[in-house]
Scaffold this motif. Structure first.
Motif, PDB file in Angstrom:
ATOM      1  N   ASP A 129      -2.986  -1.858  -2.903  1.00  0.00           N
ATOM      2  CA  ASP A 129      -3.938  -0.794  -2.635  1.00  0.00           C
ATOM      3  C   ASP A 129      -3.258   0.567  -2.849  1.00  0.00           C
ATOM      4  N   GLU A 130      -4.079   1.598  -2.902  1.00  0.00           N
ATOM      5  CA  GLU A 130      -3.608   2.987  -3.035  1.00  0.00           C
ATOM      6  C   GLU A 130      -2.736   3.112  -4.289  1.00  0.00           C
ATOM      7  N   ALA A 131      -1.500   3.579  -4.143  1.00  0.00           N
ATOM      8  CA  ALA A 131      -0.638   3.693  -5.326  1.00  0.00           C
ATOM      9  C   ALA A 131       0.465   2.648  -5.292  1.00  0.00           C
ATOM     10  N   ARG A 155      -9.393   7.539  -9.854  1.00  0.00           N
ATOM     11  CA  ARG A 155      -8.232   6.778 -10.325  1.00  0.00           C
ATOM     12  C   ARG A 155      -8.600   5.306 -10.493  1.00  0.00           C
ATOM     13  N   TRP A 188     -17.493   8.045  -4.334  1.00  0.00           N
ATOM     14  CA  TRP A 188     -16.101   8.195  -4.778  1.00  0.00           C
ATOM     15  C   TRP A 188     -15.424   6.824  -4.917  1.00  0.00           C
ATOM     16  N   GLY A 190     -11.527   0.658  -9.159  1.00  0.00           N
ATOM     17  CA  GLY A 190     -10.946   1.945  -8.819  1.00  0.00           C
ATOM     18  C   GLY A 190     -11.926   2.845  -8.106  1.00  0.00           C
ATOM     19  N   THR A 191     -11.700   4.115  -8.217  1.00  0.00           N
ATOM     20  CA  THR A 191     -12.571   5.119  -7.631  1.00  0.00           C
ATOM     21  C   THR A 191     -12.986   6.072  -8.753  1.00  0.00           C
ATOM     22  N   ARG A 240       0.832  -1.201   0.000  1.00  0.00           N
ATOM     23  CA  ARG A 240       0.000   0.000   0.000  1.00  0.00           C
ATOM     24  C   ARG A 240       0.866   1.251   0.000  1.00  0.00           C
ATOM     25  N   GLY A 241       0.219   2.398   0.086  1.00  0.00           N
ATOM     26  CA  GLY A 241       0.948   3.656  -0.013  1.00  0.00           C
ATOM     27  C   GLY A 241       1.544   3.751  -1.400  1.00  0.00           C
ATOM     28  N   SER A 242       2.821   4.079  -1.486  1.00  0.00           N
ATOM     29  CA  SER A 242       3.483   4.079  -2.793  1.00  0.00           C
ATOM     30  C   SER A 242       4.569   3.012  -2.830  1.00  0.00           C
ATOM     31  N   LYS A 293      -6.622  -2.222  -6.080  1.00  0.00           N
ATOM     32  CA  LYS A 293      -7.588  -1.165  -5.792  1.00  0.00           C
ATOM     33  C   LYS A 293      -6.980   0.216  -6.046  1.00  0.00           C
ATOM     34  N   GLU A 294      -7.866   1.191  -6.034  1.00  0.00           N
ATOM     35  CA  GLU A 294      -7.462   2.600  -6.139  1.00  0.00           C
ATOM     36  C   GLU A 294      -6.543   2.803  -7.352  1.00  0.00           C
ATOM     37  N   GLY A 304       0.040  10.453   1.888  1.00  0.00           N
ATOM     38  CA  GLY A 304       0.939   9.412   2.392  1.00  0.00           C
ATOM     39  C   GLY A 304       1.439   8.476   1.313  1.00  0.00           C
ATOM     40  N   GLU A 305       1.263   8.851   0.045  1.00  0.00           N
ATOM     41  CA  GLU A 305       1.715   7.980  -1.046  1.00  0.00           C
ATOM     42  C   GLU A 305       2.962   8.535  -1.718  1.00  0.00           C
TER      43      GLU A 305
END
Lengths: 303, 333
Positions: A137-139, A198, B203, A194-195, A111-113, A163-164, B156-157
């Protein structure tokens, strides 16, 4: 004096190599610096249901090789390995019977980047609310090459979930007998969604995706905010012909018994089905065996 | 297709005159509309302009008074993302006298609905307790029955966080019995919890997508734009954790904590009044008679250990119990 893994990690200088002697270790460890953790023989890290086996949160690169991670269970994400920040390279590891029931990524969560490069690894029998084998998840970014993702179970994305704005690439992997359960099961093998703002990207190439039980959706892309899905030169079950492209459809004809039930039989349509030059001379299957030419689809080379 | 109000208007002018009684009937029909949209208001205004000469003065006054005092509300025709979770629900406005905020914003406003987003409900209550202004700034009332909620994406990414604005109307989903299906306010006329959750769901791709567990820290980040922190309770020494809770809440930052899964051998919730596999708002840390406590709130807005006063979901646990019963803890930045 027995080897103290936690102490060894604490004492290691950033970038150091920690050679872990063969044996079983209770482990719920945070790795917060660049490090190489190498199993010397059969090394089992057991989370004993007391949290993730390993949490990785670093600015550098953490390398894991030759480890078996079992028994992780977390209320957060990533029962086996929770990659929260930094880069992870994982080679010849097995993540088995780990759980992340509240969120997901029973085996691995990125998760995160954070970025993960996972080669010749096994994700087996893990549980997670989403992405029982792997949740990105996330980026987060993950590349899985020559991996086996089998018999994991989730509500969404039995094998892998993206995801995301996540990016996931699977090449030469076998995803088999993963399950989705619950009221609205989705994506027996792979789920992505996604959302509004993104979309995740998932690519599968030279993989075998197989389920013994016909499910509602083997590869599920959320309708509301779909991700980008590229499926090239894989083998899917016959009932997934709608996926189209240059994929093949049919029974993978695994051996189906013994210690390696996902070995290919000679008659398998995955044998010799790789595109020319898909694998280089150095490429290995999940067992570390040379891929050969033209090579086979999935995690196991047919020899 | 003619609207119901349109059909009633056609009937009214059939005999080339509109009486006061008919005007009042028309107003009643308009009030009975599921949603009084700008289109319907325009339809009635056009009718009065076109046929005003056929009305007696009182009838015209009744209609003009209604037009000038009625507040049209936009209908966003909720997208598929918000429809797929349940089909046996009705989507209706909170009510004609609803207001985004009623008596300010507090944790006590927040009542979790019937989906598995306790992390979100507890997180929303944490934000309300810690920094109500943040919620106020995040939700803009567009004045037409719609609201635009600002979130932050990518916190936080590693890169720069981006602002995301999501517009939703004030229709809320109700179960066949009339009970709110999703997040709602204790005061049935207060809209902000439902609006915030609805925008978050839209969203993220729908209630189904957010109703499957998650992190309160994700919500903290997306509402505040500041990176959150999270970890397992066992990572902390109890006194250090207590101090961290105290310092975080005193800095008006949100905190939430999750319990172990129901079948986890590390905790047994039977008879404790605390539920497994559940998220709670952490309201603060106190010390009384040399004993350290953590104050928590169940996002159901009720159901708490006995001996904690009114059943409003708020209770105190000795720190020694808290560290045994809670698995993870999340701090807003």
């Amino acid at each position: 004096m027995p080897f103290d893994l936690a102490q060894a990690i604490r004492d290691a200088a950033p970038g150091a190599v920690v050679n872990v002697p063969a044996g079983a270790y209770a482990a719920n460890l945070l790795i917060d610096k660049p490090l190489r953790l190498i199993g010397m023989g059969k090394v089992v890290l057991d989370g004993q249901k007391h949290g993730s086996v390993l949490r990785v949160r670093t600015g550098g690169v953490v390398k894991l090789a030759g480890l078996m991670l079992v028994g992780g269970r977390t209320g957060l994400a990533g029962g086996g390995v929770a990659l929260e920040a930094g880069e992870l390279e994982m080679l010849s590891c097995t993540l088995r019977f780990n759980e992340a029931p509240a969120w997901g990524g029973g085996g691995l969560c990125v998760r995160g980047s954070a970025k993960a490069r996972v080669t010749q690894c096994r994700f087996e029998g893990n549980l997670g609310r989403q992405g029982a084998g792997v949740l990105v998840d996330e980026a987060g970014q993950a590349v899985l090459r020559d991996c086996l993702v089998a018999q994991n179970a989730a509500f969404e994305g039995g094998g892998v979930c993206a995801k995301e704005g996540a990016a996931v690439e699977l090449f030469g992997c076998t995803l088999a007998d993963n399950k989705v359960l619950g009221d609205a099961p989705r994506g027996g093998a792979v789920a992505l969604g996604g959302t509004m703002t993104r979309a995740p990207k998932v690519t599968l190439s030279h993989c075998i995706v197989a389920e013994r039980t016909r499910g509602a959706s083997l590869v599920a892309n959320v309708e509301a905010w779909p991700g980008s899905l590229a499926l090239t030169h894989n083998l899917f079950p016959e009932w997934c012909q709608a996926l189209g492209g240059d994929n093949r459809f049919g029974e993978p004809l695994f051996v189906g018994e013994g210690s390696e039930p996902y070995f290919l039989t000679r008659e398998s349509p995955a044998v010799g089905a790789a595109q020319p030059q898909a694998y280089g001379a150095e490429d290995r299957d999940v067992l570390g065996r040379a891929r050969g030419q033209p090579g086979d689809l999935g995690a196991f080379a047919f020899l | 297709m003619p609207t119901r109000i349109g059909q009633r208007l056609s009937v009214a002018v059939k005999d080339r005159t509109v009486s006061r009684a008919e005007a009042e009937e028309i107003v009643q029909a308009a009030r009975a509309e599921r949603k009084w949209t700008p289109a319907l208001q325009g339809e009635l205004s056009t009718f009065v302009m076109k046929h005003g000469s056929k009305m007696d003065a009182q009838a015209k006054a009744v209609l003009e008074d209604f037009i000038s005092s009625s507040r049209p509300r936009a209908d966003l025709r909720d997208p598929l993302a918000l429809k797929e979770h349940r089909t046996d629900v009705t989507w209706t406005p909170v009510g004609p006298d609803a207001s985004l905020f009623v008596d300010g914003i507090t944790a006590d406003d927040v009542m979790q609905g019937y989906i598995g987003d306790c992390y979100l409900a507890a997180g929303v209550a944490s934000l309300a307790a810690a920094d109500p202004e943040l919620i106020k700034k995040a939700i803009k009332d567009n004045g037409d029955g719609t609201f635009t909620v600002r979130f932050f994406e990518g916190v936080g990414e590693g890169g720069r966080a981006r602002q995301v604005r999501v517009t939703v109307d004030d229709d809320v989903a109700k179960k066949p019995g009339g009970e709110a299906l999703y997040l709602s306010a204790r005061d049935g006329k207060e809209e902000w919890p439902a609006v915030l959750e609805k925008a978050y769901a839209k969203w993220k791709g729908g209630y189904e997508r957010i109703g499957n567990g998650g992190f309160a820290s994700d919500l903290f980040q997306t509402v505040s734009g500041r990176a959150a922190d999270w970890g397992e309770v066992k990572d902390y020494k109890p006194d250090a954790l207590w101090k961290k809770i105290q310092s975080t809440t005193s800095r008006h930052r949100p905190v939430a904590a999750g319990t172990f899964a129901d079948n986890d051998p590390r905790a047994n919730y039977s008879g404790t009044g605390v539920h497994g596999d559940h998220f709670y708002t952490v309201l603060g840390a106190t010390e009384e008679g040399g004993v350290k406590y953590v104050t928590l709130r169940n996002p159901w807005g009720m159901d708490e250990p006995t001996g904690n006063g009114a059943d409003d979901g708020v209770f105190k646990l000795p720190l020694t119990d808290f560290v045994k019963m809670y698995e993870n803890i999340e701090f807003g930045g």
